[in-house]
Design a protein around this motif. Structure first.
Motif, PDB file in Angstrom:
ATOM      1  N   VAL A  66      -7.792   4.289   2.158  1.00  0.00           N
ATOM      2  CA  VAL A  66      -6.908   4.790   3.203  1.00  0.00           C
ATOM      3  C   VAL A  66      -6.450   6.194   2.806  1.00  0.00           C
ATOM      4  CG1 VAL A  66      -4.698   4.407   4.364  1.00  0.00           C
ATOM      5  CG2 VAL A  66      -6.149   2.463   3.781  1.00  0.00           C
ATOM      6  N   ILE A  67      -6.459   7.128   3.769  1.00  0.00           N
ATOM      7  CA  ILE A  67      -5.977   8.483   3.491  1.00  0.00           C
ATOM      8  C   ILE A  67      -5.045   8.937   4.604  1.00  0.00           C
ATOM      9  CG2 ILE A  67      -8.048   9.116   2.186  1.00  0.00           C
ATOM     10  CD1 ILE A  67      -8.857  10.844   4.619  1.00  0.00           C
ATOM     11  N   THR A  68      -4.292   9.984   4.294  1.00  0.00           N
ATOM     12  CA  THR A  68      -3.363  10.558   5.272  1.00  0.00           C
ATOM     13  C   THR A  68      -4.052  11.712   6.000  1.00  0.00           C
ATOM     14  OG1 THR A  68      -2.464  12.166   3.729  1.00  0.00           O
ATOM     15  CG2 THR A  68      -1.375   9.996   3.814  1.00  0.00           C
ATOM     16  N   GLN A  69      -3.450  12.150   7.074  1.00  0.00           N
ATOM     17  CA  GLN A  69      -3.973  13.284   7.838  1.00  0.00           C
ATOM     18  C   GLN A  69      -4.055  14.529   6.958  1.00  0.00           C
ATOM     19  OE1 GLN A  69      -5.048  13.179  11.117  1.00  0.00           O
ATOM     20  NE2 GLN A  69      -5.761  15.264  10.840  1.00  0.00           N
ATOM     21  N   ASN A 125      -9.246   4.283   9.442  1.00  0.00           N
ATOM     22  CA  ASN A 125      -8.180   3.886   8.522  1.00  0.00           C
ATOM     23  C   ASN A 125      -7.314   5.076   8.074  1.00  0.00           C
ATOM     24  OD1 ASN A 125     -10.359   4.870   7.020  1.00  0.00           O
ATOM     25  ND2 ASN A 125      -9.918   3.561   5.258  1.00  0.00           N
ATOM     26  N   LEU A 126      -7.129   6.034   8.973  1.00  0.00           N
ATOM     27  CA  LEU A 126      -6.257   7.175   8.739  1.00  0.00           C
ATOM     28  C   LEU A 126      -4.817   6.725   8.959  1.00  0.00           C
ATOM     29  CD1 LEU A 126      -6.325  10.303   8.261  1.00  0.00           C
ATOM     30  CD2 LEU A 126      -6.219  10.505  10.747  1.00  0.00           C
ATOM     31  N   ILE A 127      -3.919   7.066   8.018  1.00  0.00           N
ATOM     32  CA  ILE A 127      -2.524   6.680   8.168  1.00  0.00           C
ATOM     33  C   ILE A 127      -1.649   7.914   8.285  1.00  0.00           C
ATOM     34  CG2 ILE A 127      -2.794   4.494   6.951  1.00  0.00           C
ATOM     35  CD1 ILE A 127      -1.435   5.865   4.516  1.00  0.00           C
ATOM     36  N   GLN A 128      -0.482   7.746   8.860  1.00  0.00           N
ATOM     37  CA  GLN A 128       0.498   8.811   8.975  1.00  0.00           C
ATOM     38  C   GLN A 128       1.313   8.888   7.695  1.00  0.00           C
ATOM     39  OE1 GLN A 128       0.591  10.949  11.558  1.00  0.00           O
ATOM     40  NE2 GLN A 128      -1.134   9.815  12.430  1.00  0.00           N
ATOM     41  N   ALA A 129       1.541  10.105   7.182  1.00  0.00           N
ATOM     42  CA  ALA A 129       2.369  10.273   5.979  1.00  0.00           C
ATOM     43  C   ALA A 129       3.814   9.921   6.316  1.00  0.00           C
ATOM     44  CB  ALA A 129       2.269  11.694   5.469  1.00  0.00           C
ATOM     45  N   GLN A 139      -4.464  14.690   3.699  1.00  0.00           N
ATOM     46  CA  GLN A 139      -5.579  14.538   2.761  1.00  0.00           C
ATOM     47  C   GLN A 139      -6.917  14.783   3.460  1.00  0.00           C
ATOM     48  OE1 GLN A 139      -4.435  10.539   1.593  1.00  0.00           O
ATOM     49  NE2 GLN A 139      -4.061  11.224  -0.514  1.00  0.00           N
ATOM     50  N   LEU A 140      -7.038  14.298   4.689  1.00  0.00           N
ATOM     51  CA  LEU A 140      -8.256  14.515   5.460  1.00  0.00           C
ATOM     52  C   LEU A 140      -8.448  16.002   5.741  1.00  0.00           C
ATOM     53  CD1 LEU A 140     -10.681  13.381   7.037  1.00  0.00           C
ATOM     54  CD2 LEU A 140      -9.146  13.156   9.013  1.00  0.00           C
ATOM     55  N   MET A 141      -7.391  16.686   6.108  1.00  0.00           N
ATOM     56  CA  MET A 141      -7.475  18.123   6.370  1.00  0.00           C
ATOM     57  C   MET A 141      -7.883  18.886   5.108  1.00  0.00           C
ATOM     58  SD  MET A 141      -7.064  18.181   9.537  1.00  0.00           S
ATOM     59  CE  MET A 141      -7.072  19.937   9.803  1.00  0.00           C
ATOM     60  N   GLN A 142      -7.370  18.468   3.957  1.00  0.00           N
ATOM     61  CA  GLN A 142      -7.736  19.102   2.693  1.00  0.00           C
ATOM     62  C   GLN A 142      -9.226  18.888   2.392  1.00  0.00           C
ATOM     63  OE1 GLN A 142      -5.394  17.927  -0.690  1.00  0.00           O
ATOM     64  NE2 GLN A 142      -6.633  19.114  -2.108  1.00  0.00           N
ATOM     65  N   MET A 143      -9.722  17.669   2.626  1.00  0.00           N
ATOM     66  CA  MET A 143     -11.145  17.379   2.421  1.00  0.00           C
ATOM     67  C   MET A 143     -12.006  18.266   3.329  1.00  0.00           C
ATOM     68  SD  MET A 143     -11.119  13.198   2.185  1.00  0.00           S
ATOM     69  CE  MET A 143     -12.873  13.046   2.465  1.00  0.00           C
ATOM     70  N   ARG A 144     -11.579  18.414   4.567  1.00  0.00           N
ATOM     71  CA  ARG A 144     -12.327  19.244   5.507  1.00  0.00           C
ATOM     72  C   ARG A 144     -12.338  20.703   5.065  1.00  0.00           C
ATOM     73  NH1 ARG A 144     -10.152  16.580  11.195  1.00  0.00           N
ATOM     74  NH2 ARG A 144     -11.497  14.740  11.090  1.00  0.00           N
ATOM     75  N   GLU A 145     -11.181  21.223   4.671  1.00  0.00           N
ATOM     76  CA  GLU A 145     -11.110  22.616   4.221  1.00  0.00           C
ATOM     77  C   GLU A 145     -11.999  22.852   3.001  1.00  0.00           C
ATOM     78  OE1 GLU A 145      -9.858  25.486   5.437  1.00  0.00           O
ATOM     79  OE2 GLU A 145      -9.425  24.270   7.202  1.00  0.00           O
ATOM     80  N   GLU A 146     -11.979  21.911   2.054  1.00  0.00           N
ATOM     81  CA  GLU A 146     -12.829  22.032   0.865  1.00  0.00           C
ATOM     82  C   GLU A 146     -14.305  22.046   1.252  1.00  0.00           C
ATOM     83  OE1 GLU A 146     -11.671  18.894  -1.823  1.00  0.00           O
ATOM     84  OE2 GLU A 146      -9.715  19.811  -2.187  1.00  0.00           O
ATOM     85  N   PHE A 147     -14.692  21.190   2.192  1.00  0.00           N
ATOM     86  CA  PHE A 147     -16.089  21.178   2.626  1.00  0.00           C
ATOM     87  C   PHE A 147     -16.463  22.517   3.246  1.00  0.00           C
ATOM     88  CE2 PHE A 147     -19.301  20.819   5.908  1.00  0.00           C
ATOM     89  CZ  PHE A 147     -20.359  20.343   5.154  1.00  0.00           C
ATOM     90  N   TRP A 148     -15.677  22.986   4.216  1.00  0.00           N
ATOM     91  CA  TRP A 148     -16.028  24.224   4.910  1.00  0.00           C
ATOM     92  C   TRP A 148     -15.984  25.430   3.978  1.00  0.00           C
ATOM     93  CZ3 TRP A 148     -18.884  23.311   8.718  1.00  0.00           C
ATOM     94  CH2 TRP A 148     -18.647  22.284   9.611  1.00  0.00           C
ATOM     95  N   ASP A 149     -15.093  25.421   2.985  1.00  0.00           N
ATOM     96  CA  ASP A 149     -15.042  26.528   2.026  1.00  0.00           C
ATOM     97  C   ASP A 149     -16.292  26.589   1.160  1.00  0.00           C
ATOM     98  OD1 ASP A 149     -12.573  27.332   2.939  1.00  0.00           O
ATOM     99  OD2 ASP A 149     -11.441  26.429   1.292  1.00  0.00           O
TER     100      ASP A 149
END
Length: 112
Positions: free
Chosen positions: A27-30, A107-111, A32-42
């Motif tokens: 399970v991850i938060t929004q 399974n995205l959860i709100q912080a 954390q998901l945004m951080q994963m996306r930024e790391e991928f695109w970078d």
């Protein structure tokens, strides 16, 4: 390789769509998901391919499906499947996008 997107046997163009619902192992938060996306695109341009194609794929991944269709067509991106997970540029370079940059997991959860 002159086509813009893969086509069905009857010559119909596949419309771009979001991936089917999927789940991450944890399970991850929004945020954390945004951080994963930024790391991928970078780091994505370092996997090969052209920077302008990576930029077009990012714009398409973050857009609604109709706009994504226009973006990939304009950039000359060849889409293997309708969900943008595997694409090619006009020179044949392959671009693979993970599901987490294309849609949110179930399974995205709100912080708190």
């Amino acid at each position: 390789m002159g086509c813009v997107v893969s086509s069905k046997s009857k010559g119909e163009v596949k419309k771009i769509r979001k991936p089917k619902p999927w789940k991450l192992p944890q399970v991850i938060t929004q945020s954390q998901l945004m951080q994963m996306r930024e790391e991928f695109w970078d780091t994505a341009p370092h996997y090969g391919g052209r920077t302008e194609i990576w930029e077009a794929l990012r714009a398409a991944a973050e857009a609604d499906p109709d706009l994504a269709q226009t973006i990939v067509e304009s950039a000359g991106v060849i889409v293997q499947g309708a969900d943008l997970s595997i694409c090619y540029d006009e020179r044949g370079a392959k671009y693979e996008l993970p599901k987490y940059v294309l849609s949110d997991p179930t399974n995205l959860i709100q912080a708190r």
